[in-house]
Design a protein around this motif. Structure first.
Motif, mmCIF file in Angstrom:
data_model
loop_
_atom_site.group_PDB
_atom_site.id
_atom_site.type_symbol
_atom_site.label_atom_id
_atom_site.label_comp_id
_atom_site.label_asym_id
_atom_site.label_seq_id
_atom_site.Cartn_x
_atom_site.Cartn_y
_atom_site.Cartn_z
ATOM 1 N N LEU A 1 11.813 13.766 -16.815
ATOM 2 C CA LEU A 1 11.642 14.670 -17.958
ATOM 3 C C LEU A 1 12.729 15.725 -18.016
ATOM 4 C CD1 LEU A 1 7.850 15.580 -18.212
ATOM 5 C CD2 LEU A 1 9.262 14.561 -20.001
ATOM 6 N N PHE A 2 13.236 16.101 -16.852
ATOM 7 C CA PHE A 2 14.153 17.237 -16.773
ATOM 8 C C PHE A 2 15.539 16.824 -16.285
ATOM 9 C CE2 PHE A 2 9.770 18.532 -15.919
ATOM 10 C CZ PHE A 2 9.558 19.346 -17.024
ATOM 11 N N HIS A 3 15.830 15.530 -16.421
ATOM 12 C CA HIS A 3 17.154 15.045 -16.036
ATOM 13 C C HIS A 3 18.193 15.585 -17.016
ATOM 14 C CE1 HIS A 3 20.557 12.264 -15.743
ATOM 15 N NE2 HIS A 3 20.172 12.066 -14.504
ATOM 16 N N THR A 4 19.251 16.162 -16.486
ATOM 17 C CA THR A 4 20.284 16.743 -17.349
ATOM 18 C C THR A 4 21.380 15.730 -17.620
ATOM 19 O OG1 THR A 4 21.425 17.634 -15.410
ATOM 20 C CG2 THR A 4 19.900 19.096 -16.568
ATOM 21 N N SER A 5 21.824 15.683 -18.856
ATOM 22 C CA SER A 5 22.923 14.808 -19.250
ATOM 23 C C SER A 5 24.217 15.601 -19.234
ATOM 24 C CB SER A 5 22.660 14.255 -20.649
ATOM 25 O OG SER A 5 22.631 15.322 -21.586
ATOM 26 N N ASN A 6 25.270 14.998 -19.762
ATOM 27 C CA ASN A 6 26.555 15.693 -19.832
ATOM 28 C C ASN A 6 26.478 16.946 -20.690
ATOM 29 O OD1 ASN A 6 27.397 13.547 -18.344
ATOM 30 N ND2 ASN A 6 28.628 12.593 -19.937
ATOM 31 N N SER A 7 25.490 17.008 -21.583
ATOM 32 C CA SER A 7 25.345 18.178 -22.454
ATOM 33 C C SER A 7 24.405 19.220 -21.854
ATOM 34 C CB SER A 7 24.793 17.749 -23.820
ATOM 35 O OG SER A 7 23.484 17.223 -23.678
ATOM 36 N N TRP A 8 23.871 18.947 -20.647
ATOM 37 C CA TRP A 8 22.946 19.829 -19.945
ATOM 38 C C TRP A 8 21.595 19.945 -20.638
ATOM 39 C CZ3 TRP A 8 23.861 20.951 -15.106
ATOM 40 C CH2 TRP A 8 25.183 20.904 -14.660
ATOM 41 N N LEU A 9 21.337 19.064 -21.580
ATOM 42 C CA LEU A 9 20.015 19.018 -22.184
ATOM 43 C C LEU A 9 19.191 17.940 -21.491
ATOM 44 C CD1 LEU A 9 20.976 19.361 -25.947
ATOM 45 C CD2 LEU A 9 20.409 21.152 -24.308
ATOM 46 N N THR A 10 17.885 17.989 -21.662
ATOM 47 C CA THR A 10 16.987 17.080 -20.962
ATOM 48 C C THR A 10 16.081 16.356 -21.956
ATOM 49 O OG1 THR A 10 15.141 18.627 -20.729
ATOM 50 C CG2 THR A 10 16.912 18.773 -19.085
ATOM 51 N N PRO A 11 15.443 15.252 -21.526
ATOM 52 C CA PRO A 11 14.467 14.599 -22.399
ATOM 53 C C PRO A 11 13.370 15.555 -22.852
ATOM 54 C CG PRO A 11 15.005 13.153 -20.570
ATOM 55 C CD PRO A 11 15.678 14.471 -20.292
ATOM 56 N N PHE A 12 12.980 16.467 -21.978
ATOM 57 C CA PHE A 12 11.952 17.445 -22.336
ATOM 58 C C PHE A 12 12.429 18.330 -23.486
ATOM 59 C CE2 PHE A 12 9.899 21.615 -21.767
ATOM 60 C CZ PHE A 12 8.568 21.234 -21.824
ATOM 61 N N HIS A 13 13.675 18.789 -23.413
ATOM 62 C CA HIS A 13 14.236 19.613 -24.485
ATOM 63 C C HIS A 13 14.246 18.850 -25.812
ATOM 64 C CE1 HIS A 13 15.910 21.810 -21.007
ATOM 65 N NE2 HIS A 13 15.969 22.850 -21.810
ATOM 66 N N TYR A 14 14.762 17.621 -25.761
ATOM 67 C CA TYR A 14 14.863 16.830 -26.990
ATOM 68 C C TYR A 14 13.486 16.560 -27.589
ATOM 69 C CZ TYR A 14 19.721 15.888 -25.732
ATOM 70 O OH TYR A 14 21.048 16.012 -25.422
ATOM 71 N N ALA A 15 12.528 16.208 -26.733
ATOM 72 C CA ALA A 15 11.183 15.905 -27.223
ATOM 73 C C ALA A 15 10.546 17.136 -27.858
ATOM 74 C CB ALA A 15 10.318 15.381 -26.079
#
Length: 422
Positions: free
Chosen positions: A301-315
């Motif tokens: 849920l909190f894995h950060t991508s290259n943009s430092w956003l996470t699935p939790f943020h997007y959801a």
């Protein structure tokens, strides 16, 4: 006067019955004439040597012309994928044409499978690359082709049997095309973006069913391998589609659960892309908890991508914080028999640079006494790590409100990641 409508109805029914009867008579006569011509051709070819020289030469020319035209027609059959009115559609159709019939045609002319065709403005494709998609003549877009996609396995199998491609191309399945080098496996992850109308859910399910059948058959033939799921980011592709393809998702995840934790070239895990369907988001998250219940599942849920956003943020951005929170709690509740190891999950989240600090905050909110328990019972090295976590946790729910630039950056990467059919 009252009987006139009944008389007119009876006359109309009689005329319709007569028309149907005449149509059947005409069809039978046409079939009989066709059979007569076939028998005559067979007889001519059987006694060709008895004809004068001029006639024998003409027969040879006509035979060559016939074979060339038939081969071209078989080749064109794989490319005429424009979806028109059902009454006029006469291209390849799995509801009408059998695999045995297609195999018969290809065994006479196997070379057609290695012949490319310019499908549009210098874009050349092999037959196998045109079976998953169809061109919608009404809006000019491409859509999933449920009429031809089921023939992909037999085309790949025969291409391998006749050694038409390199071994590592698997009968053409792995031949790249388009600006991103996608292949036919990527096409099998697509969902239809042109479906409209009241029955669109049923149409989406039909696409999911047919495409799943192809994946299952390819797996049975050994033409789809487990390692392909991660090698070609297939789960990422599927999760990035507009429609939640539940059956294909289950097929991929149950075959290779580790694909849930794989990152693509943008640093995203599949859960990052499942933001177009709240049911899809819930399913992918639940799979993560099912297969990785102790700590890795919740960390996704909190894995950060290259943009430092996470699935939790997007959801949260797409579905709202409260809905996402409820999904998480309900899912964790369903798997209470294999509860999260909160301590391990917290420490793992704290030291893993690919896990957003909000993950630590989330775990602490679920178990506020965890830090004190760890500090009182852990060795000194662990206590230092926990203390360091405590110092750095200065987070609140405002962290789910991404900036416009961050979201736009994600959307741009998402567009680049989306599988291209050009």
């Amino acid at each position: 006067m009252d009987n006139h409508p009944n008389i007119e109805n009876e006359n109309g029914e009689q005329q319709e019955a007569q028309a149907d009867e005449q149509e059947q008579i005409d069809a039978a006569a046409a079939a009989a004439e066709t059979k007569r011509r076939h028998l005559k051709i067979d007889s001519v070819l059987a006694r060709k040597g008895k004809f004068p020289l001029r006639n024998r030469k003409k027969i040879n020319v006509l035979i060559e012309e016939f074979l060339v035209k038939l081969e071209d027609d078989i080749h064109d059959m794989f490319f005429e994928n424009e979806l028109t009115d059902a009454d006029t559609y006469d291209a390849l159709d799995s509801d009408r044409d059998t695999e045995e019939e297609v195999e018969t045609a290809l065994r006479f002319f196997p070379e057609v499978l290695s012949r490319r065709k310019d499908v549009y403005a210098g874009r050349f494709r092999y037959p196998i690359q045109e079976l998953a998609l169809a061109h919608d003549v009404q809006n000019g877009k491409y859509q999933c082709n449920v009429k031809t996609v089921l023939f992909i396995p037999i085309v790949a199998r025969l291409a391998i049997e006749f050694d038409l491609f390199e071994e590592d191309e698997r009968g053409g399945l792995l031949l790249g095309f388009g600006r991103y080098g996608d292949n036919t496996l990527h096409q099998l992850m697509l969902t239809d973006q042109t479906i409209e109308g009241d029955n669109r859910e049923q149409q989406h399910e039909a696409v999911d069913d047919k495409f799943l059948q192809v994946l299952i058959q390819l797996r049975k033939l050994g033409l789809l391998k487990k390692e392909d799921i991660q090698r070609y980011d297939l789960l990422h592709c599927l999760c990035g589609e507009d429609y939640f393809a539940e059956k294909r998702l289950r097929f991929l995840v149950e075959w290779d659960p580790n694909a849930l934790t794989q990152t693509d070239r943008f640093g995203h895990v599949p859960l990052d892309y499942m933001v177009r369907s709240i049911q899809g988001f819930e399913s992918v998250f639940e799979y993560g908890i099912r297969y990785f219940p102790k700590k890795k599942g919740i960390s996704l849920l909190f894995h950060t991508s290259n943009s430092w956003l996470t699935p939790f943020h997007y959801a949260c951005k797409h579905f709202g914080y409260e809905k996402v929170k409820k999904i998480i709690e309900d899912t964790l509740g369903r798997y209470s028999s294999t509860p999260i190891n909160s301590a391990d999950a917290l420490l793992s989240a704290a030291i893993d640079e690919n896990v957003h600090l909000y993950g630590v905050y989330f775990l602490l909110r679920r178990d506020p006494d965890m830090l004190q328990k760890l500090l009182s019972s852990s060795p000194s090295s662990t206590s230092m790590a926990v203390a360091d976590c405590d110092i750095n946790i200065n987070i609140n729910t405002n962290c789910i409100n991404d900036t416009t630039d961050e979201v736009n950056s994600r959307k741009e990467k998402d567009r680049k990641r989306k599988r291209c059919i050009d």
